[in-house]
Structures are given as C-alpha cells and as structure tokens.
Design an enzyme around this catalytic site. Sequence first.
Site, PDB file in Angstrom:
ATOM      1  N   LYS A 181       0.859  -1.182   0.000  1.00  9.12           N
ATOM      2  CA  LYS A 181       0.000   0.000   0.000  1.00  9.12           C
ATOM      3  C   LYS A 181       0.894   1.230   0.000  1.00  9.12           C
ATOM      4  CE  LYS A 181      -3.698   2.381   2.536  1.00  9.12           C
ATOM      5  NZ  LYS A 181      -4.566   2.359   3.722  1.00  9.12           N
ATOM      6  N   ARG A 202       1.006  10.179   5.518  1.00  4.95           N
ATOM      7  CA  ARG A 202       1.229   8.861   6.123  1.00  4.95           C
ATOM      8  C   ARG A 202       2.479   8.194   5.560  1.00  4.95           C
ATOM      9  NH1 ARG A 202      -4.875   8.173   5.105  1.00  4.95           N
ATOM     10  NH2 ARG A 202      -5.797   8.844   7.084  1.00  4.95           N
ATOM     11  N   LYS A 233      -2.346  -1.649  -3.546  1.00  2.76           N
ATOM     12  CA  LYS A 233      -3.163  -0.430  -3.573  1.00  2.76           C
ATOM     13  C   LYS A 233      -2.253   0.788  -3.675  1.00  2.76           C
ATOM     14  CE  LYS A 233      -6.513   2.068  -0.668  1.00  2.76           C
ATOM     15  NZ  LYS A 233      -7.200   2.127   0.638  1.00  2.76           N
ATOM     16  N   TYR A 298     -15.322   1.081  -7.309  1.00  8.59           N
ATOM     17  CA  TYR A 298     -16.576   1.788  -7.087  1.00  8.59           C
ATOM     18  C   TYR A 298     -17.547   1.578  -8.249  1.00  8.59           C
ATOM     19  CZ  TYR A 298     -13.824   3.844  -3.387  1.00  8.59           C
ATOM     20  OH  TYR A 298     -13.030   3.999  -2.273  1.00  8.59           O
TER      21      TYR A 298
END
Length: 308
Positions: A181, A202, A233, A298
């Site tokens: 990720k 992050r 991801k 989505y």
Amino acid sequence: MRRLVAETHVHARQLILPMFVREGLAEPRPIASMPGVQQHTVDSLRRAAVEAAEAGIGGVMLFGVPQVRDAVGSAADDPEGILNVATRAVAEEVGDALVVQTDLCLDEFTDHGHCGVLDQRGAVDNDATLERYRAMAIAQAEAGSALLGLSGMMDGQVAAVRETLDAAGHTDTAILAYAAKYASAFYGPFREAVDSQLTGDRRSYQQDPANRREGRYEARLDLAEGADVLMVKPAMSYLDVLADVAAESPVPVWAYQVSGEAAMIEAAAANGWIDRQRAIEESVISIRRAGADAVLSYFAVEIAGWLR
C-alpha cells in the site's frame, strides 16, 4: 473472434464494492469528489448491499464514519459503533450471497486521522496500534465480517490479528493484508468520503511510490504472518508491483481501484474527453491482466450490469 481468443476476462464474482456508512445521517449523502458514490445510512446501506448481491458481485467492503472521534479511535471496537452496527445489518441481509468485508484501520475513527495511536512525539506507535487492531478484529468478527481488510500498514498487524482471532475461536474469519500500500496522491477523494481529520501525511508507514521491490518484500512478510489474501493499492499506477506480487503469491492477490482513479475517469468522461464505459472496462481488465484475482472498484455493480 476477439472474444473467443481473449486472454483475460472479468466476471462479476471477481468484483468487490467499497461502501461508506456514516453515523447520524437521516438520508444518504453524495460525495462530491466521487460522482455516483455516497455516504449511506444503515438502511440505505442495506438496500445497496441487496442490489450488489443481486448484481452477482463477489463482495462488499465496508467503511464506517463515526460522529465522535478521539485519539485512540474508541468507536472502532465499540459493538454499537457505526461500522459494527452496519456490518451486522449487511451480514444479516446478504451474508449468504456475497462476502461481507470490513476495513480494519483507525484512520476513520481518530481525531488526528492517522491509522494508529500516536505517541508523545506525535508519531504513530506501532505496537500500541496493534493492540487496538486486536480489539477491532474481535468486534468486527463478532459483528459478522467474513474478511478483515488490514489497511493500516503497521508492522506485525497480520500476525497480531490472526493470533487474536484464533484465540477467540474466529478461525474461519479471513485476513486481507494490504501488503503493498503506497503513499499515494490518488487517495484524495477518499479523504472526503470518510471525513478524514488527517493533517500531514502517512509516508512514515505507507510505501514510497519509487519502490518496486519493497512491495514484494512486504507481501512476503504478510504471507509469513498468515495472510489469506494480499492487496496491492492503488491499482493502475502500480500494475508492475501487482504483477510481481501475483507471480510469487500462493494466495489470492487483489487490487484496489482507488477513489482518485475512479474520479479521474468520471471527470474526463463528464468533459466528453473519453468514452466512460470503455475507459472503466479497460481500466479493470488491465488490473486483471496484471494478475489481480479480484478488484475493489466503485464501478463494481455497474460493471456487473454491463457483463449481464
């Protein structure tokens, strides 16, 4: 002829729909930066989950947005917290028809927006965070989640959660490890979707977009700790990493077509610059071609309709 000789296919059962549920809403709220996506009430989430099951997709991934946040994300493991309440509702409604999955991370629940507990210096405390993940794992498994999506990128998170689940008798609850990720700009619209309180970034615990080998290394670590599924991801900008991980992994590998990827397609299509349906189909087939066994998107329900 093209259909007959196609090397890669997309089936509805290989698609997973991410869904957001927000505490305190009287009706669903559209997410401006993610056209067609909304924050649900528990009731509208139930209805949308039924629609997803009827479309024949493989699963739904649930994200919760609480009304009250604090430094340790107390609402995350509260049985009456929004995510756990919603999980019970969806599992009761469609748990036999698709795989009900939950995001196991603190970022939606903390008042600072980080994926873990902070120490006195304001840095993420890895080991203290693992204790919170253990509590969340039990709460989510007891709420009916069949698969826990460990998206926080803490060292040792898979081992900690697996140990906790097994000790509590939840040996059948699967773990999706967000193994590779990256600290990506493509998460931007997601921050609106979960009303993120994050300031800063992050990068201290998500991976550097410059690093390819590190993705494989992180995947190996999670495999050794007992991951049932590995995640890469984002998807489109990391197809090389996805292919690397898929080539080595003995367990299924999934990829997440993240909010920014979807938003770019929607924006370009709205301006008439691209063919929306073709762009969506091409983006997902490319993720499958690179090696993903399943894709979080989505567009999942919409794609399933086109496939029918």
